[in-house]
Design a protein around this motif. Structure first.
Motif, PDB file in Angstrom:
ATOM      1  N   LYS A  83       0.823  -1.209   0.000  1.00 18.61           N
ATOM      2  CA  LYS A  83       0.000   0.000   0.000  1.00 18.61           C
ATOM      3  C   LYS A  83       0.857   1.260   0.000  1.00 18.61           C
ATOM      4  CE  LYS A  83      -4.377  -1.398   1.961  1.00 18.61           C
ATOM      5  NZ  LYS A  83      -5.453  -0.963   2.815  1.00 18.61           N
ATOM      6  N   SER A 106      -5.674   2.272  -0.901  1.00 15.28           N
ATOM      7  CA  SER A 106      -6.640   1.194  -1.130  1.00 15.28           C
ATOM      8  C   SER A 106      -6.065  -0.053  -1.774  1.00 15.28           C
ATOM      9  CB  SER A 106      -7.787   1.707  -1.997  1.00 15.28           C
ATOM     10  OG  SER A 106      -7.351   1.964  -3.310  1.00 15.28           O
ATOM     11  N   PHE A 107      -4.886   0.030  -2.370  1.00 20.42           N
ATOM     12  CA  PHE A 107      -4.364  -1.115  -3.137  1.00 20.42           C
ATOM     13  C   PHE A 107      -3.183  -1.750  -2.437  1.00 20.42           C
ATOM     14  CE2 PHE A 107      -1.566  -3.149  -6.136  1.00 20.42           C
ATOM     15  CZ  PHE A 107      -2.433  -3.866  -6.933  1.00 20.42           C
ATOM     16  N   SER A 109      -6.446  -4.570  -1.132  1.00 14.18           N
ATOM     17  CA  SER A 109      -7.371  -4.636  -0.007  1.00 14.18           C
ATOM     18  C   SER A 109      -6.878  -5.646   1.031  1.00 14.18           C
ATOM     19  CB  SER A 109      -8.758  -5.052  -0.486  1.00 14.18           C
ATOM     20  OG  SER A 109      -9.578  -5.393   0.622  1.00 14.18           O
ATOM     21  N   HIS A 151     -13.032   0.469  -1.554  1.00 11.59           N
ATOM     22  CA  HIS A 151     -12.048  -0.131  -2.456  1.00 11.59           C
ATOM     23  C   HIS A 151     -12.563  -0.149  -3.880  1.00 11.59           C
ATOM     24  CE1 HIS A 151      -8.891  -1.563   0.176  1.00 11.59           C
ATOM     25  NE2 HIS A 151      -9.823  -1.956   1.028  1.00 11.59           N
ATOM     26  N   ASP A 155      -8.449  -3.561  -6.406  1.00 10.45           N
ATOM     27  CA  ASP A 155      -7.884  -3.668  -5.051  1.00 10.45           C
ATOM     28  C   ASP A 155      -8.248  -4.997  -4.403  1.00 10.45           C
ATOM     29  OD1 ASP A 155      -7.247  -0.975  -5.484  1.00 10.45           O
ATOM     30  OD2 ASP A 155      -8.831  -0.235  -4.159  1.00 10.45           O
TER      31      ASP A 155
END
Length: 186
Positions: A83, A106-107, A109, A151, A155
């Protein structure tokens, strides 16, 4: 054709699809169940519950709780590293303020990764009915993270793949963990 325009095009597609999957708080009857599912894979919830089991149980359940907690913790470190390397901003929105303020990226999740990791590990350490329930639960968590707007679809898909890989690796290194840290797993 350069990579950057292709990547930008793909991310725009991801944002459009994710917007279509999004539920609106207050207008959709499915939002509250989605919000509960989205929270159900919170790491503090799982680590807290596993710590209680680890303290209270001996034998099989003590070792199971230790393995799941170690895998969840290790996965959390990996997810945070990714992230803070990628730094993709979360979708705009109101719901999920705790996530937006403590973790603006967000990437991938972490919730999707954690749900899949738990399901994968439970298939090995059982019991069977719990593994089946976790396998049914995980896709709902994944969808809920997108439908509540915290998300993008990419993600959660990458998070799920990361959780799958981390779960399989955790099962492979489990004997090493027992050998290195018998005071935790025994």
């Amino acid at each position: 054709m350069t990579l950057v325009p292709s990547l930008e095009k793909f991310l725009n597609w991801d944002e459009r699809i994710s917007r279509r999957l999004r539920l609106q708080p207050g207008t959709s009857p499915w939002f509250r169940p989605a919000a509960i599912l989205a929270h159900s894979a919170d790491s503090w919830f799982w680590l807290g519950g596993l710590f209680v089991i680890w303290l209270a149980a001996r034998g099989t359940w003590h070792a199971r709780a230790a393995l799941l907690a170690a895998a969840i913790f290790g996965l959390a470190v990996l997810v945070m590293l990714v992230k803070f390397t990628v730094k993709r901003r979360r979708p705009e929105g109101e719901w999920g303020g705790v996530y937006r303020s403590t973790d603006p990226h967000s990437f991938p999740s972490g919730h999707a990764a954690r749900a899949v990791l738990i399901a994968v590990i439970l298939w090995s350490i059982g019991p069977l009915w719990v593994a089946i329930l976790a396998t049914i639960w995980a896709p709902f968590v994944i969808l809920a993270r997108v439908s509540t707007g915290v998300h993008y679809l990419l993600d959660v898909l990458v998070g799920a793949l990361l959780g799958l890989a981390a779960g399989l690796i955790a099962l492979q290194i489990h004997p090493l963990l027992i050998a290195w840290f018998p005071f935790i797993f025994a």
